[in-house]
Enzyme design. Sequence first.
Site, PDB file in Angstrom:
ATOM      1  N   ASP A  87       1.085  -1.537  -0.361  1.00  0.00           N
ATOM      2  CA  ASP A  87      -0.186  -0.040   0.085  1.00  0.00           C
ATOM      3  C   ASP A  87       0.850   1.342  -0.298  1.00  0.00           C
ATOM      4  O   ASP A  87       2.040   0.895   0.395  1.00  0.00           O
ATOM      5  CB  ASP A  87      -0.833   0.139   1.261  1.00  0.00           C
ATOM      6  CG  ASP A  87      -1.846  -0.945   1.189  1.00  0.00           C
ATOM      7  OD1 ASP A  87      -2.013  -1.497   0.276  1.00  0.00           O
ATOM      8  OD2 ASP A  87      -3.531  -0.696   1.784  1.00  0.00           O
ATOM      9  N   HIS A 137       4.140  -2.047   3.733  1.00  0.00           N
ATOM     10  CA  HIS A 137       3.313  -0.591   3.078  1.00  0.00           C
ATOM     11  C   HIS A 137       5.256  -0.551   2.094  1.00  0.00           C
ATOM     12  O   HIS A 137       6.246  -0.067   2.642  1.00  0.00           O
ATOM     13  CB  HIS A 137       3.459   0.288   3.833  1.00  0.00           C
ATOM     14  CG  HIS A 137       1.911   0.189   4.661  1.00  0.00           C
ATOM     15  ND1 HIS A 137       1.630  -0.183   5.188  1.00  0.00           N
ATOM     16  CD2 HIS A 137       0.805   0.976   4.373  1.00  0.00           C
ATOM     17  CE1 HIS A 137       0.616  -0.635   5.812  1.00  0.00           C
ATOM     18  NE2 HIS A 137      -0.097   0.614   4.678  1.00  0.00           N
TER      19      HIS A 137
HETATM   20 ZN   LIG Z   1      -2.389   3.199   2.967  1.00  0.00          ZN
END
Ligand SMILES: [Zn+2]
Length: 272
Positions: A86, A232
């Site tokens: 992400d 992430h």
């Molecule tokens: Zn996010």
Amino acid sequence: MTQRPCERPRWVPSPLLLASAALHAGAGLGLLLRPRVWPWALGGVAANHLLLGAAGLWPRSHLLGPNWTRLPAQSADRGEVAITIDDGPDPEVTPQVLSQLARNRAHASFFCVGERVERYPELVREIVRCGHTVENHSQRHRHAFSLLGPSALRTEVARAQDGIARVTGSPPRFFRAPAGLRNPFLDPVLSRLQLRLATWTRRGFDTVTSDAGVVYARLVKSLQAGDILLLHDGNAARGETGVPVILDVLPRLLAALSARKLQPITLRAALP
Ligand SMILES: [Zn+2]
């Protein structure tokens, strides 16, 4: 009436949303017929709003509509898992993530932020060239996303959807809300854009935890086929040596998947 092949599937409210609508209608009718019941009507509506709010603050909840927290059974039966990444793309981190994935012949789903897609279109195209997919993580990744009304929510999702489609040549099929937080207005927006909500089975909290060992342990705890894992490449925390945590965790995670004979695939590859 049967649905024509070219028609969009119609939005079907979740049982909780249907019950909430019925409760609101019942409270309104009760007030009209017997105004003295107002404390009960108000209390019922307030309790319902608390429940809806709590459901939106629980990312893996299915109460507000469909939500992929695991891969479908057929995909799990094939020994597949999904790594989702992400908040990117990030010009420093994402190319290194792509190299690590390529070395392990693994594919992943990148939930990109629309604004970052506009800033780094060539990097986004590189993600796709490497065999991964780019999905929708909203236009601006606003912290107040779950507090937005229907129109602002639609703008946040649709702008990212259009921007990603323009850059990659294909529209995202999945949406993930910032921090996984949402409200009852999101599901009809996703239905209209033919997007599926995807959250995760487990997340590493690698934007706030700088110890790669801890992040890795969170992800592999009870690791099994069908899991959707979250890391992430954007907003990545950094370890003591300054290395973004994902770059330390991903090789170990890919080795753990390989040792268990689990194949990392994109979410789209798991669509029935
Ligand atoms: Zn996010």
